[in-house]
Design a protein around this motif. Sequence first.
Motif, short mmCIF file in Angstrom:
data_model
loop_
_atom_site.label_atom_id
_atom_site.label_comp_id
_atom_site.label_asym_id
_atom_site.label_seq_id
_atom_site.Cartn_x
_atom_site.Cartn_y
_atom_site.Cartn_z
N GLY A 78 47.64 33.93 45.55
CA GLY A 78 48.23 34.95 46.42
C GLY A 78 49.66 34.63 46.84
O GLY A 78 50.52 35.50 46.90
N ALA A 110 44.75 38.30 44.83
CA ALA A 110 45.32 39.36 45.66
C ALA A 110 46.65 38.86 46.22
O ALA A 110 46.86 37.66 46.39
CB ALA A 110 44.37 39.70 46.80
N MET A 128 46.38 39.45 51.58
CA MET A 128 45.69 40.74 51.52
C MET A 128 44.17 40.62 51.58
O MET A 128 43.48 41.52 52.06
CB MET A 128 46.10 41.50 50.25
CG MET A 128 47.49 42.09 50.32
SD MET A 128 47.66 43.30 51.68
CE MET A 128 48.71 42.43 52.81
N THR A 129 43.62 39.50 51.13
CA THR A 129 42.17 39.33 51.19
C THR A 129 41.70 39.29 52.65
O THR A 129 40.67 39.86 53.00
CB THR A 129 41.72 38.07 50.43
OG1 THR A 129 42.21 38.18 49.09
CG2 THR A 129 40.22 37.92 50.39
N LEU A 137 41.69 42.78 53.91
CA LEU A 137 40.55 43.53 53.39
C LEU A 137 39.26 43.14 54.12
O LEU A 137 38.37 43.96 54.32
CB LEU A 137 40.42 43.30 51.88
CG LEU A 137 41.46 44.06 51.05
CD1 LEU A 137 41.71 43.38 49.72
CD2 LEU A 137 41.01 45.50 50.83
N LEU A 171 47.64 48.07 54.34
CA LEU A 171 47.39 47.57 52.98
C LEU A 171 48.22 48.36 51.95
O LEU A 171 48.85 47.77 51.06
CB LEU A 171 45.91 47.74 52.64
CG LEU A 171 44.99 46.60 53.02
CD1 LEU A 171 43.58 47.07 53.27
CD2 LEU A 171 45.00 45.55 51.91
N HIS A 216 51.64 47.03 49.55
CA HIS A 216 51.73 47.11 48.09
C HIS A 216 52.84 48.05 47.64
O HIS A 216 53.58 47.76 46.70
CB HIS A 216 50.38 47.55 47.50
CG HIS A 216 49.31 46.49 47.59
ND1 HIS A 216 48.42 46.45 48.64
CD2 HIS A 216 49.02 45.44 46.80
CE1 HIS A 216 47.62 45.40 48.47
NE2 HIS A 216 47.96 44.77 47.36
N GLY A 257 41.84 43.99 46.46
CA GLY A 257 43.06 43.17 46.57
C GLY A 257 43.51 42.72 45.19
O GLY A 257 44.69 42.85 44.82
N GLU A 258 42.59 42.20 44.41
CA GLU A 258 42.91 41.72 43.06
C GLU A 258 43.17 42.90 42.11
O GLU A 258 44.05 42.83 41.26
CB GLU A 258 41.74 40.88 42.50
CG GLU A 258 41.79 39.39 42.84
CD GLU A 258 41.56 39.07 44.30
OE1 GLU A 258 41.09 39.95 45.06
OE2 GLU A 258 41.84 37.92 44.71
N SER A 272 46.71 44.15 42.95
CA SER A 272 47.79 43.23 42.56
C SER A 272 47.96 43.21 41.03
O SER A 272 49.07 43.30 40.52
CB SER A 272 47.54 41.81 43.09
OG SER A 272 46.52 41.17 42.38
#
Length: 410
Positions: free
Chosen positions: A8, A38, A42-43, A46, A66, A70, A115-116, A119
């Motif tokens: 991250g 992510a 961000m994790t 989330l 969030l 991004h 998140g992942e 990204s």
Amino acid sequence: MQIFKFGGASVKDGEGIRNLEKVIQEFGNDRTVVVVSAMGKMTNKLEELVDLAVNGKDYDAVLEELFSYHQAVIQDIMNVVPESYIKWEESLKECCEKVNGQDILWSYDQIVPHGELMSTSIISAYLKQNSQCEWLDARDLIRTDQYFTEANVDWVVTEKSIIKTLQDLDHMVVTQGFIGSDAEGNSTTLGREGSDFSGSIFAYCLGAESFTVWKDVKGILNADPRIMDQTEKYDRLSYREITEMTYYGAQVIHPKTLKPLAQKSIPLTVRSFEELEASGTLISSKNTKKTVPCFVFKKNQLLVTAEVKDHNFMNEQKLGLILQVLDLLNIKINLMQNSALTFSFCIDNKEFKARRIKELLNRDFILSFEGELNLATIKNYQPESFDQLPPDRSVLMEQKTASNYQVLYR
Ligand code: ASP
Ligand code: MG
């Protein structure tokens, strides 16, 4: 085949993503699988969202945060917002509606993987501008059981699908760390910081030549630089050595990462994405000569003491009972000691686990608890290593072997 993993911190902003492209251009090839986490923190965001959405609370502000995070990154590096990214915004909104009142662990695993997914959709769209790059959904490749938030890999199914999809690879692939799916198509996650493990799963299944973890430190250090002023970098470590370090709580790499690599003797390199000329730490099966001492400090420890009620000894049968309960509760002992009438053990302090210990052992033992403690471990200590410990510590428990020293203190 080679596997790269970016965490991250390495992709937290536009500059990070430009740098990722530079790293890939310099060190990657047509057979590179890039595993990405992510962005930034961000994790954690989330996780906040899960809590609100499951409990039917208002989550719009968190969702907005969030998305704008991004969107700001996208604006920095591209002219248009990729369709492939928009799709995940929509999907996350739908997920949040769906989880209201549902099981928390299942809900976590449906929401947090976004998140992942977000990204990687941004990063692959960016990379595609200059090179051939394919985005793959790791959930189609990594099959797990339904142990949501800590899912276990089904190696047979996973190996088959990874080989089928990737063995003839002739271009770069970008995929997600940390996530998989169960046989029914639910998303699952592999445990926090699990992207390292994902990289290792790809490396194992593909029999990769190497696995590289790109980090914001120059390799594996002998202590956490946020805690100790002077740290040393290891040039080489054996799988065994680093496995032991993670056992004692060193947060250098996800603990599950090592075994698959060791099984196939795949070398792991941990190196800096900032100082590209630095060589990092190479981890392999080669045994390292006596290494410099490694320091691990753990906070928020709980000392539990169980005392027999009947003046019989704390015998093997009683110890067995306690260990069975801890196993049942999935609790790892960080340090333990027994005497004629007591057994004391130190664990990570989690309120609900302490409560369960009480419920299950109260009948047979007198239990006492002390929290807010610190645990220090020195692996491969030398006489002068002890000077690094806090001088004013009030020691509750101590253990010394020929190579390792552990102390629990207030
Ligand atoms: N994004 C996940 C986490 O923050 C997985 C990882 O970064 O390895 O825990
Ligand atoms: Mg991470």
